[in-house]
Design an enzyme around this catalytic site. Structure first.
Site, mmCIF file in Angstrom:
data_model
loop_
_atom_site.group_PDB
_atom_site.id
_atom_site.type_symbol
_atom_site.label_atom_id
_atom_site.label_comp_id
_atom_site.label_asym_id
_atom_site.label_seq_id
_atom_site.Cartn_x
_atom_site.Cartn_y
_atom_site.Cartn_z
ATOM 1 N N ASN A 7 0.947 -1.126 0.024
ATOM 2 C CA ASN A 7 -0.081 -0.014 -0.054
ATOM 3 C C ASN A 7 0.901 1.171 -0.052
ATOM 4 O OD1 ASN A 7 -1.251 2.321 0.685
ATOM 5 N ND2 ASN A 7 -2.971 1.170 1.766
ATOM 6 N N GLU A 34 -3.929 1.816 -2.816
ATOM 7 C CA GLU A 34 -4.034 3.547 -2.321
ATOM 8 C C GLU A 34 -2.982 4.259 -3.418
ATOM 9 O OE1 GLU A 34 -5.648 5.177 1.062
ATOM 10 O OE2 GLU A 34 -4.548 3.612 2.009
ATOM 11 N N TYR A 104 -7.711 -4.078 -2.111
ATOM 12 C CA TYR A 104 -7.800 -2.983 -0.862
ATOM 13 C C TYR A 104 -9.031 -2.903 -0.337
ATOM 14 C CZ TYR A 104 -7.531 1.904 1.052
ATOM 15 O OH TYR A 104 -7.511 2.545 2.121
ATOM 16 N N ASP A 145 -3.798 -4.986 1.154
ATOM 17 C CA ASP A 145 -4.164 -4.394 2.212
ATOM 18 C C ASP A 145 -5.597 -5.028 2.708
ATOM 19 O OD1 ASP A 145 -4.876 -2.871 4.223
ATOM 20 O OD2 ASP A 145 -4.508 -1.062 3.335
ATOM 21 N N ASN A 147 -6.892 -4.595 5.829
ATOM 22 C CA ASN A 147 -7.662 -4.059 6.748
ATOM 23 C C ASN A 147 -8.123 -4.837 7.844
ATOM 24 O OD1 ASN A 147 -6.995 -1.178 6.467
ATOM 25 N ND2 ASN A 147 -8.190 -1.041 4.772
ATOM 26 N N ASP A 245 2.798 4.486 4.767
ATOM 27 C CA ASP A 245 2.434 4.095 6.280
ATOM 28 C C ASP A 245 2.684 2.657 6.403
ATOM 29 O OD1 ASP A 245 0.197 4.452 5.035
ATOM 30 O OD2 ASP A 245 -0.848 5.327 6.926
#
Length: 254
Positions: A7, A34, A104, A145, A147, A245
């Site tokens: 990401n 992203e 994502y 990702d 999450n 990040d």
DNA sequence: ATGGCGCGCGCAGCGCGA
């Protein structure tokens, strides 16, 4: 074959880091999330000059996914079939005999938010689709990702995060459901250092203090899991100036 | 104490991420 996910939190800002990392890692397939870049602005020339073909599905400001590959990409598909979703979060391609899916997953914001409900619905549709994909493609890799921090050991402070978004029981149940389809968490095929994470907040010196979560994953079908020889998080890019990040996760398939 | 940082958008300050 090296498969990776990262990401990048804006492809435009992170392009120099990405190009350096492609050179260093020698990854064969890289799934990006992203990108926050409309397709018309995708840096195709720079990516091709680095030796990669690209498939991408982007939008302005939010979301956006891309898959880079040294070998030709075929059968590009955007989104989850049957799921109406304007947000560009899913991209699938075939490289050789391997089906690659780049995800994502919605963040969810907080467990009492509408976005959390959207996340759970989305994960339900994802599982239905991946079940069919597994039946069609014995060599299937799902990277991205997610999450979701699957277990407490994937969280720097499990007590503080208990029940919170990214760690809630419903999200974890959805993650386990993906494993229930036969997919393996590539990272957990191997012994790993304790406190291994893939994301650290920009604030409060979280990376320096290793206050992270492991939310970026590589799931492998049984056939690919059998051939997987390593799976690691590469924290080097997180140490650079103006980092994403998230750190890249990379799996080696023999 | 509800913030801290970084991004896009767009030109001030907000929405969003995780």
């Amino acid at each position: 074959m090296k498969l990776a996910t990262w990401n990048v939190n804006s492809l435009k800002v992170r392009l120099p880091h990405l190009l350096d990392w492609l050179q260093q890692s020698q990854a064969d397939v890289v799934c990006l999330q992203e990108t926050k870049t409309e397709d018309a602005n995708f840096p195709r020339a720079e990516i091709e000059a680095a030796g990669y073909q690209a498939a991408f599905a982007g939008q302005k400001t939010y979301n956006g996914v891309a898959i880079l590959s040294r070998q030709p990409l075929q059968d590009v598909q955007v989104g989850i079939p049957g799921l109406a979703d304007e947000q560009k979060r899913v991209l699938a391609v075939t490289v050789g005999t391997t089906r690659i899916i780049d995800l994502y997953v919605p963040n969810g914001q907080s467990v009492d938010s509408d976005k959390y409900q959207y996340k759970l619905k989305w994960l339900e549709a994802l599982a239905d689709w991946l079940k069919a994909e597994l039946a069609q493609y014995p060599e299937l890799a799902v990277l991205g990702d997610f999450n979701i921090a699957p277990e407490d050991r994937d969280v720097y402070d499990p007590a503080a995060w208990a029940g919170q978004v990214l760690c809630s029981e419903s999200e974890r149940a959805h993650f386990r459901a993906l494993l229930g389809l036969g997919l393996k968490d590539g990272f957990r095929l191997f012994e790993q250092p304790e406190k291994s994470y893939s994301w650290w907040d920009y604030r409060q010196g979280a990376f320096r203090r290793n206050m992270g979560l492991r939310i970026d994953h590589i799931l492998l079908s049984p056939a690919l899991a059998r051939r997987c020889t390593a799976c690691t998080v590469d924290t080097a890019p997180r140490k650079l100036e103006r980092p994403s990040d998230h750190a890249p996760v990379i799996a080696e398939i023999g």
